[in-house]
Motif scaffolding. Sequence first.
Motif, short mmCIF file in Angstrom:
data_model
loop_
_atom_site.label_atom_id
_atom_site.label_comp_id
_atom_site.label_asym_id
_atom_site.label_seq_id
_atom_site.Cartn_x
_atom_site.Cartn_y
_atom_site.Cartn_z
N TYR A 66 -16.66 1.70 85.13
CA TYR A 66 -15.39 2.05 84.65
C TYR A 66 -15.08 3.53 84.38
O TYR A 66 -16.03 4.31 84.00
N ASP A 67 -13.97 3.96 84.50
CA ASP A 67 -13.66 5.70 84.49
C ASP A 67 -13.37 5.87 82.97
O ASP A 67 -12.28 6.17 82.47
N LEU A 68 -14.59 6.07 82.34
CA LEU A 68 -14.69 6.38 80.76
C LEU A 68 -13.89 7.71 80.45
O LEU A 68 -12.90 7.99 79.72
N ASP A 81 -11.35 9.30 82.09
CA ASP A 81 -9.87 9.56 82.04
C ASP A 81 -9.49 8.61 80.61
O ASP A 81 -8.39 8.71 80.39
N LEU A 82 -10.39 7.88 79.97
CA LEU A 82 -9.92 7.04 78.89
C LEU A 82 -9.79 8.22 77.68
O LEU A 82 -8.99 8.21 77.00
N PHE A 83 -10.79 9.18 77.62
CA PHE A 83 -10.79 10.08 76.56
C PHE A 83 -9.81 11.25 76.83
O PHE A 83 -9.22 11.75 76.16
N ARG A 142 -7.90 6.73 93.45
CA ARG A 142 -7.49 7.17 92.11
C ARG A 142 -6.49 8.19 91.94
O ARG A 142 -5.58 8.38 91.34
N ASP A 174 -4.78 6.15 79.35
CA ASP A 174 -4.56 6.14 80.54
C ASP A 174 -5.05 4.85 81.25
O ASP A 174 -6.15 4.87 81.63
N ASP A 205 -5.89 4.06 85.16
CA ASP A 205 -7.40 4.54 85.74
C ASP A 205 -8.58 3.90 85.09
O ASP A 205 -9.70 3.78 85.71
N LEU A 206 -8.21 2.86 84.10
CA LEU A 206 -9.41 1.99 83.60
C LEU A 206 -9.34 0.78 84.61
O LEU A 206 -10.44 0.24 84.77
N ILE A 215 -8.33 0.88 87.93
CA ILE A 215 -8.82 1.38 89.24
C ILE A 215 -10.30 1.57 89.11
O ILE A 215 -10.79 2.14 88.27
N GLY A 216 -11.05 1.11 90.32
CA GLY A 216 -12.29 1.03 90.07
C GLY A 216 -13.13 -0.03 89.45
O GLY A 216 -14.44 0.03 89.47
N SER A 217 -12.39 -0.84 88.81
CA SER A 217 -13.08 -1.92 87.87
C SER A 217 -13.45 -3.06 88.70
O SER A 217 -14.03 -3.99 88.19
N MET A 227 -19.07 0.58 78.67
CA MET A 227 -18.45 -0.36 79.76
C MET A 227 -18.51 -1.73 79.08
O MET A 227 -17.49 -2.47 79.46
N LEU A 237 -20.35 -6.18 89.12
CA LEU A 237 -20.20 -4.87 88.58
C LEU A 237 -21.44 -4.54 87.09
O LEU A 237 -22.23 -3.96 87.09
#
Lengths: 469, 469
Positions: free
Chosen positions: A192-194, A196-198, B163, B193, B196-197, B199-201, B450, B468
């Motif tokens: 997961y894209d952590l 971009d969450l912050f 992304r 955001d 982006d969470l 995307i890629g999950s 995660m 994953l």
Amino acid sequence: MKQKELTSRLLHIVGEEGVVLNPADQEPYVNDWLGKAHGRTVAVVRPRNTTEVAAVMRLCHQTHTPVVPQGGNTGMSGGATPDMSGAQVVLSLNRMKRIHDVDPINNTLTADAGVILADIQQAARHVDRYFPLSLGAEGSCTIGGNLATNAGGTGVLRYGNTRDLTLGLEVVLPDGRVWNGLRALRKDNTGYDLKDLFIGSEGSLGIITGVVLKLFAAPAGRVTAWVGAQNLTNIVALLNRLQADCGPRLSAFEMMSAPSLALVTQQLPGHASPLDKTYPYYALIELADTNMSGVQDMLQAGLAVAIEDALIDDCVVAMSEAQSISMWKLREGISMAQVKAGKAVKHDIALPISSLARFAAEADQAVQDDFPGLPIINFGHIGDGNLHYNVLLPLDVAYEDYAKKTADLNKRIHDLVTQFNGSISAEHGVGTLRRDELRRYKSSVEMDLMIAIKRTLDPNQLMNPGKLL
Amino acid sequence: MKQKELTSRLLHIVGEEGVVLNPADQEPYVNDWLGKAHGRTVAVVRPRNTTEVAAVMRLCHQTHTPVVPQGGNTGMSGGATPDMSGAQVVLSLNRMKRIHDVDPINNTLTADAGVILADIQQAARHVDRYFPLSLGAEGSCTIGGNLATNAGGTGVLRYGNTRDLTLGLEVVLPDGRVWNGLRALRKDNTGYDLKDLFIGSEGSLGIITGVVLKLFAAPAGRVTAWVGAQNLTNIVALLNRLQADCGPRLSAFEMMSAPSLALVTQQLPGHASPLDKTYPYYALIELADTNMSGVQDMLQAGLAVAIEDALIDDCVVAMSEAQSISMWKLREGISMAQVKAGKAVKHDIALPISSLARFAAEADQAVQDDFPGLPIINFGHIGDGNLHYNVLLPLDVAYEDYAKKTADLNKRIHDLVTQFNGSISAEHGVGTLRRDELRRYKSSVEMDLMIAIKRTLDPNQLMNPGKLL
């Protein structure tokens, strides 16, 4: 825990220089620079490194002490000011100023969150690279604050927002654990894209302490032009043509309405329009490239065709860097001219670029119907669909009238923005300023998702309470 | 719930054409295209729109039925294949193929998740715009699959990963609620955001059903060159120079080692090296621009200086589109040549570009020490720091030996990647292939974050179980 015990334990972690207890010395940390947000604090804590931030956060976690993270304190939405309870700790990153690594081969820069934006730009220039994030406050805002608010500015059209300029982060979580995500990689699909969450979470999920930023090839120069046009439709059409013809050379496309320019030339001495006549709308256009051969011709040819096609009425291309700077001063002077002229009711909004002209027509009409006689100052980064759509009230307006008109105008404009599938905060964030409006305009599903994430990462609700959510 | 009741309710939601029950017809959905992953399913469900996806997800939520989302089923990591239990539903998006809107003024395209990537590229071209995501499977992969895996490909150097090309998403959550985040905005700082969470999950948090993508100015042409050099340090130095000199014109910089090129020319008829002599490393370089005037000269001049400085030994610039295509065929032929030559133990890794040469030297040595005589096929998108660092085993290697060598080699290479702060999956994702390795290489803090997010968004653990995380 007693306040005295808390401050003594904070002193133990960060030392005498790291804790500000004197109310006079706390002033710059508990009021925002706009003079709109005011608060009180138990203590301002200024750690020197990530280890100290982690220790402070563990203490606050154990003692259920709410924390307000703060960078350069230049925000527009009250997001870095403590509340009036005096129970919150202000955690300032302003002593974490180390640039750890500049890598011109990987085109990356690794820095502490407290580094001033202008110092990062400078460090990039030092290795003949370019860091494109640029905004009015760059001499005092910190990169950590830019990250927490996903700052925009004038470079977004070509390079994107702060989010797009970031490869890796280090974050201290609300319980004091440290997430080391300081990766300097262009590709990484391992979960997961952590990060971009912050980014853009306004200090509500953790403390950003470090960052890996992207660097770019340094432009060899720039060509700047100023154009006048009859309407916003034509300005947008010109933008669209130049995007197609010039590709990524188009590095800025800023718009200002006739009243915006008039305000600047009237209020600020030494500011004059580059064109002889007046037009309803103006655009400031800039091309930049690593190789400037042919670029000025490209812009002149494009503008000549636009005049032939009656898209624009007049234009001037800067023939020197001094002329470029004068043109930019007109754009940058709007904020100061507004302050001098009265109280501005502000809207930092974004719309699909194809809806900008229709939105502005309807919004102008609505303001004139509901608030007759108030001047509209419409300007912004229209290459990003971002308008600063402001309405001026007289200098001597009474406070109650100001508050009521602000609320009424915000509702009028933001309802319309929502109809056009726009955003009620394009680049300034939510903070306390737009917090109540967020609930009005977001779907319940989206609010539920955000609240669920907040509860997961900050179960004790200690991170920047009362902001954003 | 009995299987029969579940299928009857699925049939009620999506109709006869929307449910595949016949095991023979299910074959393409329960095996991956590499022939490595195999599974079984209760039913393949193919909804026509978001409302049907939501109804299917509500049913699966109520009945605790696990769901495996699937796009074009072209993944490299087993992420879209059901397990052998026969208890999972495969939810295929392959009937959701509508492009809803193409907006050349806003430079955006809005589409269902099931649209084939090549159809999106085509729709962009139709309005004289460019959608830069490009990869081998583009004729059959779906944009939803690209989003779920944050696909990379050959356009990343200039335009970024999937992304970076995405403005908005629509997602059906595990409980059937729909999050409409289909915004066509360049700026929007109103909260976390969420986009982006997802995307890629890899389908583990929800079903992506729709997307708003960015479009770009269409390049007017391209110039392609092929260079030979003595070592990877020099190839990286050339990349760095061209980035500085050519800026965003540099649209591709691909590398292949001598054994990679030899494999292609030996295995594939009609493929010949563009250079007379052989060199340890080659690069395929491409410049593209909206205005091609002077671009070929720029590349030729840059390469001439590189030869003078002994960075490269030889080069050839394509003088026709046919020559460009021949050069690209050498790069694209590597996968097929590997299949013909033997079994490849593959690594899809990313490193800081400044560490690439040192990494490759150490990795080559390690492979030769531990697995003497095995040919190393090192190639990839080095402009993104992304190597496909593969090791060939003979065609007749026994299965047990293959499995053991694969595990040993993976560990050897991925340990080294981690030492250099790289990624063990640059663009192919985790799926089932790298799932166990993820735990080995990620910090416990990152795994905890995660898992916490997964539990929050999918508390019943029904979304793509076993992938994953």
